[in-house]
Design an enzyme around this catalytic site. Structure first.
Site, PDB file in Angstrom:
ATOM      1  N   CYS A 114       0.864  -1.176   0.000  1.00  0.00           N
ATOM      2  CA  CYS A 114       0.000   0.000   0.000  1.00  0.00           C
ATOM      3  C   CYS A 114       0.896   1.221   0.000  1.00  0.00           C
ATOM      4  O   CYS A 114       2.066   1.138   0.362  1.00  0.00           O
ATOM      5  CB  CYS A 114      -0.911   0.017   1.226  1.00  0.00           C
ATOM      6  N   LYS A 190     -12.338  -4.718   2.984  1.00  0.00           N
ATOM      7  CA  LYS A 190     -11.726  -3.908   4.035  1.00  0.00           C
ATOM      8  C   LYS A 190     -12.647  -2.734   4.320  1.00  0.00           C
ATOM      9  O   LYS A 190     -12.960  -1.946   3.420  1.00  0.00           O
ATOM     10  CB  LYS A 190     -10.367  -3.417   3.567  1.00  0.00           C
ATOM     11  N   ARG A 200      -2.484   3.440  12.683  1.00  0.00           N
ATOM     12  CA  ARG A 200      -2.078   4.662  11.963  1.00  0.00           C
ATOM     13  C   ARG A 200      -1.063   5.451  12.772  1.00  0.00           C
ATOM     14  O   ARG A 200      -0.172   6.060  12.204  1.00  0.00           O
ATOM     15  CB  ARG A 200      -3.301   5.497  11.599  1.00  0.00           C
ATOM     16  N   GLU A 228     -17.184  -7.450  -3.753  1.00  0.00           N
ATOM     17  CA  GLU A 228     -15.754  -7.102  -3.738  1.00  0.00           C
ATOM     18  C   GLU A 228     -14.890  -8.360  -3.773  1.00  0.00           C
ATOM     19  O   GLU A 228     -13.917  -8.443  -4.518  1.00  0.00           O
ATOM     20  CB  GLU A 228     -15.410  -6.307  -2.463  1.00  0.00           C
ATOM     21  N   LYS A 243     -11.419  -7.540   6.904  1.00  0.00           N
ATOM     22  CA  LYS A 243     -10.775  -6.707   7.914  1.00  0.00           C
ATOM     23  C   LYS A 243     -11.674  -5.553   8.294  1.00  0.00           C
ATOM     24  O   LYS A 243     -12.226  -4.924   7.396  1.00  0.00           O
ATOM     25  CB  LYS A 243      -9.477  -6.183   7.303  1.00  0.00           C
ATOM     26  N   SER A 269      -5.534  -3.537  14.896  1.00  0.00           N
ATOM     27  CA  SER A 269      -4.908  -2.884  16.047  1.00  0.00           C
ATOM     28  C   SER A 269      -5.914  -2.476  17.123  1.00  0.00           C
ATOM     29  O   SER A 269      -5.647  -2.622  18.313  1.00  0.00           O
ATOM     30  CB  SER A 269      -4.113  -1.674  15.571  1.00  0.00           C
TER      31      SER A 269
HETATM   32  C1  PBG Z   1      -3.062   0.118   4.971  1.00  0.00           C
HETATM   33  C2  PBG Z   1      -3.290  -0.718   6.163  1.00  0.00           C
HETATM   34  C3  PBG Z   1      -3.968  -0.350   7.332  1.00  0.00           C
HETATM   35  C4  PBG Z   1      -3.918  -1.443   8.193  1.00  0.00           C
HETATM   36  C5  PBG Z   1      -3.201  -2.438   7.544  1.00  0.00           C
HETATM   37  N1  PBG Z   1      -2.854  -1.985   6.279  1.00  0.00           N
HETATM   38  C6  PBG Z   1      -4.533   0.920   7.793  1.00  0.00           C
HETATM   39  C7  PBG Z   1      -5.513   1.715   7.101  1.00  0.00           C
HETATM   40  O1  PBG Z   1      -6.220   1.345   6.181  1.00  0.00           O
HETATM   41  O2  PBG Z   1      -5.564   2.848   7.544  1.00  0.00           O
HETATM   42  C8  PBG Z   1      -4.538  -1.481   9.555  1.00  0.00           C
HETATM   43  C9  PBG Z   1      -4.082  -2.548  10.441  1.00  0.00           C
HETATM   44  C10 PBG Z   1      -4.477  -2.430  11.858  1.00  0.00           C
HETATM   45  O3  PBG Z   1      -5.248  -1.555  12.282  1.00  0.00           O
HETATM   46  O4  PBG Z   1      -3.997  -3.267  12.615  1.00  0.00           O
HETATM   47  N2  PBG Z   1      -1.753  -0.009   4.510  1.00  0.00           N
END
Ligand code: PBG
Length: 323
Positions: A114, A190, A200, A228, A243, A269
């Site tokens: 990403c 997602k 973040r 999706e 997710k 997280s």
């Molecule tokens: C985007 C990404 C995110 C997470 C994993 N890959 C964050 C987002 O979309 O802001 C979140 C993972 C987590 O909260 O543990 N690269």
């Protein structure tokens, strides 16, 4: 009494009729690497979790492998951020992939693909002046990032930006460079979730303006998740990911029932932070770790990305020796 289900709950019988099992092999451990560090530092928003240097990441991967965990998923924090996230093309993630593969060959390396950690504005792609993601230049970057990870030796790439067409762009990119054995785990469903907040702060990827609702899903929608996921499978996703996990167990269930493909769940997280702080203040016991991971498997996930991976692995091992 013809039916007395408690007969099946007796010790020695209960394990025979148990429908779901959670084992160490189901768990994937996140691993953060930061190009700005000389020493690992604990992430305040994710207590017990560290940002690593390449060297300490390799050591950590070794510990993870010793616990019997099969895989890590890498996230990088670059030294330099710019408008188009160019530092994603070479740097700490590629270094970590090649070093982990070299020194800890038994561990499967997944790398998150990403741009949000690498763009100055924090969006997951290249944006115009209104903050709208521009699909073609973004897809081109994602393709190049995935190929660079493949060159470093990655086993699985995990595009997480929910950019339309990302799986197709990455699959064709990998194949055209001879990496047809590198698998794609797509973050197919997602959601635009408040549960990502601690992450973040962990990777410093909050949006400078706007939010991610233009490409991440509305938490109200489940049929859309099925669409999706179907699209990502048709574009070549090998594993599809849902997710967050706990607030979206119904989505995990439906995806598994509908497609029967390998399903990953990312227990994010915020899910970790919730349980961690409730355990720290004494209102919950550690048994909730097992129970919540088990519920994600029961819903239909084959594998779970979780910040509890190491702790759960250690607990599961102890249980085996106790039996
Ligand atoms: C985007 C990404 C995110 C997470 C994993 N890959 C964050 C987002 O979309 O802001 C979140 C993972 C987590 O909260 O543990 N690269």
């Amino acid at each position: 009494m013809a039916h007395r289900l408690s007969r099946l709950r007796k010790k020695g019988v209960a394990t025979l009729v148990r429908e779901t099992s959670l084992c160490v092999e189901d768990l994937i451990c996140p691993l953060f690497v930061d190009e700005n560090l000389q020493e690992p530092i604990e992430i305040p928003s994710l207590p017990g979790f560290f940002r690593h240097t390449v060297k300490t990441a390799v050591r950590e991967a070794g510990e993870i492998a010793d616990l019997g965990l099969p895989a890590v998923i890498l996230f990088g924090v670059p030294q330099r951020k710019d408008e188009s996230g160019t530092s994603a093309l070479s740097g700490i993630v590629q270094d970590t992939i090649s070093n982990v593969k070299r020194f800890v060959p038994g561990v499967t390396v997944i790398a998150d693909v990403c741009l949000c950690e690498y763009t100055a504005h924090g969006h997951c792609g290249i944006v115009n002046e209104r903050g709208e993601i521009l699909d073609s230049p973004t897809l081109e970057m994602l393709r190049r990032v995935a190929v660079s990870y493949a060159k470093a030796g990655v086993d699985i790439v995990a595009p997480s930006g929910m950019i339309d067409g990302m799986v197709h762009a990455i699959r064709t990119g990998l194949d055209s460079e001879g990496f047809d054995r590198v698998a794609i785990m797509s973050y197919a469903a997602k959601y635009c979730s408040g549960f990502y907040a601690p992450f973040r702060t962990a990777v410093d990827s909050a949006c400078a303006f706007g939010d991610r609702s233009q490409h991440q899903m509305d938490p109200a929608n489940a049929n859309e998740a099925i669409r999706e996921v179907g699209l990502d499978i048709s574009e070549g996703a090998d594993i599809v990911l849902v997710k967050p996990a706990l607030p979206y167990l119904d989505v995990i269930f439906r995806v598994k029932q509908t497609f029967g493909v390998p399903v990953a769940a990312y227990s994010v997280s915020g899910e970790y932070a919730m349980l961690r702080s409730a355990m720290a203040n004494g209102s919950l016991e550690r048994d909730v770790i097992h129970e919540s991971l088990l519920s994600i498997k029961r819903a239909g996930a084959d594998m779970i990305i979780t910040y509890f991976a190491k702790e759960a692995a250690a607990n599961l091992r102890q249980e085996v020796t106790r039996r």
